[in-house]
Scaffold this motif. Structure first.
Motif, short mmCIF file in Angstrom:
data_model
loop_
_atom_site.label_atom_id
_atom_site.label_comp_id
_atom_site.label_asym_id
_atom_site.label_seq_id
_atom_site.Cartn_x
_atom_site.Cartn_y
_atom_site.Cartn_z
N ILE A 324 -11.24 33.17 -31.99
CA ILE A 324 -10.35 32.07 -32.40
C ILE A 324 -9.65 32.42 -33.71
CG2 ILE A 324 -10.31 29.67 -33.21
CD1 ILE A 324 -12.63 29.12 -31.25
N GLY A 325 -10.39 32.98 -34.65
CA GLY A 325 -9.79 33.34 -35.93
C GLY A 325 -8.68 34.37 -35.78
N SER A 326 -8.89 35.37 -34.94
CA SER A 326 -7.86 36.41 -34.75
C SER A 326 -6.63 35.87 -34.05
CB SER A 326 -8.44 37.60 -33.98
OG SER A 326 -8.83 37.22 -32.67
N ILE A 327 -6.82 34.92 -33.13
CA ILE A 327 -5.67 34.30 -32.45
C ILE A 327 -4.88 33.45 -33.43
CG2 ILE A 327 -5.00 32.62 -30.68
CD1 ILE A 327 -7.38 33.63 -29.01
N VAL A 328 -5.57 32.69 -34.27
CA VAL A 328 -4.88 31.88 -35.29
C VAL A 328 -4.09 32.78 -36.24
CG1 VAL A 328 -5.21 30.33 -37.26
CG2 VAL A 328 -6.55 29.99 -35.16
N ALA A 329 -4.64 33.95 -36.58
CA ALA A 329 -3.96 34.87 -37.49
C ALA A 329 -2.68 35.42 -36.91
CB ALA A 329 -4.89 36.02 -37.87
N SER A 330 -2.54 35.43 -35.58
CA SER A 330 -1.29 35.89 -34.96
C SER A 330 -0.18 34.87 -35.12
CB SER A 330 -1.52 36.19 -33.47
OG SER A 330 -1.78 35.00 -32.73
N LYS A 331 -0.54 33.63 -35.50
CA LYS A 331 0.45 32.56 -35.67
C LYS A 331 0.65 32.17 -37.13
CE LYS A 331 0.61 32.24 -31.16
NZ LYS A 331 1.79 32.72 -30.39
N ILE A 332 -0.41 32.25 -37.91
CA ILE A 332 -0.36 31.81 -39.32
C ILE A 332 -0.69 33.00 -40.21
CG2 ILE A 332 -1.33 30.25 -41.04
CD1 ILE A 332 -2.09 28.37 -38.74
N LEU A 385 -15.41 32.75 -38.03
CA LEU A 385 -14.01 32.31 -38.04
C LEU A 385 -13.23 33.00 -39.15
CD1 LEU A 385 -12.11 30.25 -36.58
CD2 LEU A 385 -12.68 28.64 -38.41
N TYR A 389 -10.09 35.76 -38.68
CA TYR A 389 -8.80 35.43 -39.27
C TYR A 389 -8.40 36.41 -40.37
CZ TYR A 389 -5.16 32.71 -41.62
OH TYR A 389 -3.98 32.32 -42.20
#
Length: 442
Positions: A324-332, A385, A389
């Motif tokens: 989840i953290g790595s996916i969020v980092a692709s957006k933010i 998390l 991220y």
């Protein structure tokens, strides 16, 4: 005499010639390359995830404990596995820095994958044919450590090469590799949970099914990589990166080029190193031997089976929230490169938190401050998390804070630093593991 379309880059492989317009980037139709890169990311950390997920049940409890009692082999296996995995990984990453650009892609990427498929097949054969006995315990321990060393030596070459290749691509494709890394761990955890539930109290059969599925996943990763190299999108960015390095006379690695690259991105390299060092200090060595507490909501709803408890509170928590953290980092993308180190250094506070949970509670010489299972799981969620991220940000920032003709070298340095971080964390974990039952060390 052959003539080529004017203004186009020509990419020649052993079987095909590709014509690529240097001014128009081919479209990644249906994001097929992006999704295939995620699949390739599966293979990067598959050997590590494969071993650490099966290790507590099959190796530690089934092979190396005698009638449920600890032996030297059961106590030392997780720490030894960590060192045996990360030391060769780090060593080959350093060596590969000077060779990756000069060597053909087929040798630096496909060959390690094929070698690991062969190694995994051998491991599967031993699982099928050999049952645990007291006499076999010693040689099986060292054979397993040797196989882990061999696989991770090969995997280090593969990982460094893959990140070097995709450093020429847009930023999101490095992120796709990291997402693939974390999804791999998550998928392997789900496989292990399902197999354990279906084959309760049958650790040998669990290992057979588990290693067979892992072998299939690794083969799929090899196929995905093969299809990527057949796409115009891949050849455009690969050739564009090669052209930029040739014009800047940086197309071949050298100590001076690597030193210049290092000076341009050492801040982000520190972030990569420290983030992974802290994480590997805690997971898997500390988390997997932290027993359930005496109270807490989570403790009441989780199965009393110790294997299921470890899978859910350690492996599932880490892999799910790191993904989840790595996916969020692709957006933010926050914090910015300048301030990222502050957040990463603050993560060191997780180490004493886990130290004072129920870590090796039966032999520890120090008091337990956090007996509640909810605290352990909550800390695991935050640690995982933040790892997913912040590590994704650090890995993504590294090739982007240097001039474009150094981006591939920066990506390779970041992977090398990642491996050194994992090795550092493994050493810290072993140190803590050997000091936990010795009083008056602080």
């Amino acid at each position: 005499m052959c003539s080529f379309p004017p203004g186009e880059m020509v990419v020649v492989t052993r079987r095909n010639t590709y014509f690529v317009d240097p001014d128009v980037a081919p479209e990644d139709k249906f994001n097929i390359v992006y999704w295939l890169v995620i699949l390739v990311g599966f293979g990067v950390l598959l050997p590590w995830n494969m071993f650490i997920t099966i290790a507590p049940e099959y190796y530690v409890n089934y092979w190396f404990k005698q009638d449920g009692e600890e032996t030297w082999y059961s106590k030392e296996f997780m720490g030894s596995l960590t060192i045996a995995s990360q030391l060769p990984n780090a060593a080959i990453n350093v060596f590969n820095l000077f060779l990756i650009i000069a060597g053909p892609l087929i040798y630096r990427v496909f060959a390690p994958v094929c070698f690991n498929i062969f190694n995994l097949a051998i491991i599967l054969c031993f699982v099928v044919t050999v049952e645990p006995t007291h006499d076999a315990m010693r040689w099986f321990f060292w054979l397993t450590i040797f196989m882990a060393t061999s696989i991770n030596f090969s995997n280090g070459l593969y990982e460094n090469s893959v990140y070097g290749v995709f450093a020429d691509f847009p930023h999101t494709y490095i992120g796709a590799l990291l997402i693939g890394n974390n999804i791999c761990g998550l998928l392997i955890t789900f496989v292990k949970i399902a197999v354990t539930y279906c084959l309760f109290n049958m650790p040998r059969l669990v290992a057979i099914v588990y290693f067979s599925i892992s072998l299939g996943i690794l083969i799929i990763c090899a196929v995905a990589l093969f299809f990527i190299t057949k796409q115009d999108f891949y050849h455009y960015y690969h050739q564009k990166g090669m052209k930029v390095r040739e014009e800047a006379d940086t197309h071949r690695p050298s100590p001076s080029i690597l030193w210049t690259t290092f000076k341009n991105c050492y801040g982000q390299l520190f972030n990569v190193w420290f983030c992974f060092a802290v994480t590997l200090t805690i997971f898997p060595v500390m988390m997997t031997v932290t027993t359930r507490g005496k109270n807490g909501f989570i403790d009441k709803i989780i199965s009393e089976n110790d294997e299921i408890y470890t899978l859910l509170t350690s492996f599932l928590v880490f892999n799910l929230f790191a993904t989840i953290g790595s996916i969020v980092a692709s957006k933010i993308h926050w914090p910015t490169p300048r301030y990222l180190s502050l957040a990463i250094i603050a993560r060191a506070l997780f180490i004493p938190v886990f130290f004072f949970c129920n870590y090796r509670v039966e032999t520890r010489a120090y008091p337990v401050f956090f007996d509640n299972t909810d605290v352990f799981v909550g800390a695991g969620i935050l640690m995982s998390l933040s790892h997913g991220y912040l590590s994704a940000l650090a890995m993504g920032y590294t090739p982007n804070v240097v001039p474009s003709h150094y981006s591939r070298f920066a990506a390779q340095l970041s992977v090398c630093t990642l491996m050194i971080g994992l090795l550092t964390g493994g050493l810290w974990a072993v140190l803590i593991e050997n000091l936990i039952d010795k009083p008056n060390i602080f």
